[in-house]
Design an enzyme around this catalytic site. Structure first.
Site, PDB file in Angstrom:
ATOM      1  CG  HIS A 213      -0.130  -0.070   2.471  1.00  0.00           C
ATOM      2  ND1 HIS A 213       0.089  -1.402   3.085  1.00  0.00           N
ATOM      3  CD2 HIS A 213       0.349   0.692   3.381  1.00  0.00           C
ATOM      4  CE1 HIS A 213       0.772  -1.266   4.223  1.00  0.00           C
ATOM      5  NE2 HIS A 213       0.804   0.018   4.603  1.00  0.00           N
ATOM      6  CD1 TRP A 214       0.792   3.397  -4.190  1.00  0.00           C
ATOM      7  CD2 TRP A 214       2.668   4.368  -3.431  1.00  0.00           C
ATOM      8  NE1 TRP A 214       1.879   3.200  -5.065  1.00  0.00           N
ATOM      9  CE2 TRP A 214       3.071   4.110  -4.846  1.00  0.00           C
ATOM     10  CE3 TRP A 214       3.593   5.200  -2.710  1.00  0.00           C
ATOM     11  CZ2 TRP A 214       4.178   4.166  -5.491  1.00  0.00           C
ATOM     12  CZ3 TRP A 214       5.019   5.408  -3.247  1.00  0.00           C
ATOM     13  CH2 TRP A 214       5.073   4.856  -4.804  1.00  0.00           C
TER      14      TRP A 214
END
Ligand code: ZN
Length: 163
Positions: free
Chosen positions: A120-121
């Site tokens: 995930h960013w």
């Protein structure tokens, strides 16, 4: 450390230990998007507010499919994720008018990943002086706006991304 009004810490203390499932996979199945803090969904990407944010408007962007390796995403998933990332940056700029934004992806536990099995960013809006009296890695942070207020403020701006 001084006492700060920090309701999200109470939520963390009471709920943090219970969350053993992958939060990204369980979020996408939750029917109440507001409660799940999901602001947008594209074909392959989930955009949500971080429940334990480093700052107001701290977003997490994850592929809908449970995947830990960036290189294992299909070209379509990868493009969708990164298109959602740059559009989210634009939306955060418009909606919250931060002085800057930190983008980051922590791959692996020793790189700081809290959830290392589902990549995930992080999108963290920054304002001048937001760390003036709190160290960047402090356990307690100043959070002037409650999470659901942030959600309600951001959600309308993300309509275009979900469409
Ligand atoms: Zn997952």
């Amino acid at each position: 450390m001084k006492q700060l009004w920090a309701p999200w810490r109470m939520i963390y203390i009471s709920e943090g230990a219970k969350e053993t499932d992958c939060i990204f996979c369980s979020k996408s199945k939750q029917s109440d998007l507001r409660e799940a803090l999901v602001v947008a969904q594209t074909a392959h990407t989930l955009v949500m507010l971080n429940k334990y944010p480093y700052n107001n408007g701290h977003l997490l962007l994850a592929p809908k499919r449970h995947e830990r390796n960036l290189s294992s995403l299909s070209a379509e998933e990868y493009c969708d994720l990164n298109e959602a990332l740059r559009r989210s940056v634009d939306i955060v700029r418009q909606a919250l008018n931060p002085g800057g934004i930190n983008l980051g992806m922590n791959l692996g536990r020793c790189a700081g990943a809290g959830i290392e099995d589902h990549l995930h960013w992080h999108v963290v809006p920054r304002w001048e002086g937001d760390t003036n009296f709190m160290p960047v890695v402090a356990e307690t942070r100043v959070m002037p706006q409650h999470l659901l207020d942030s959600y309600d403020r951001l959600k309308p701006h993300f309509e275009s991304l979900s469409a």
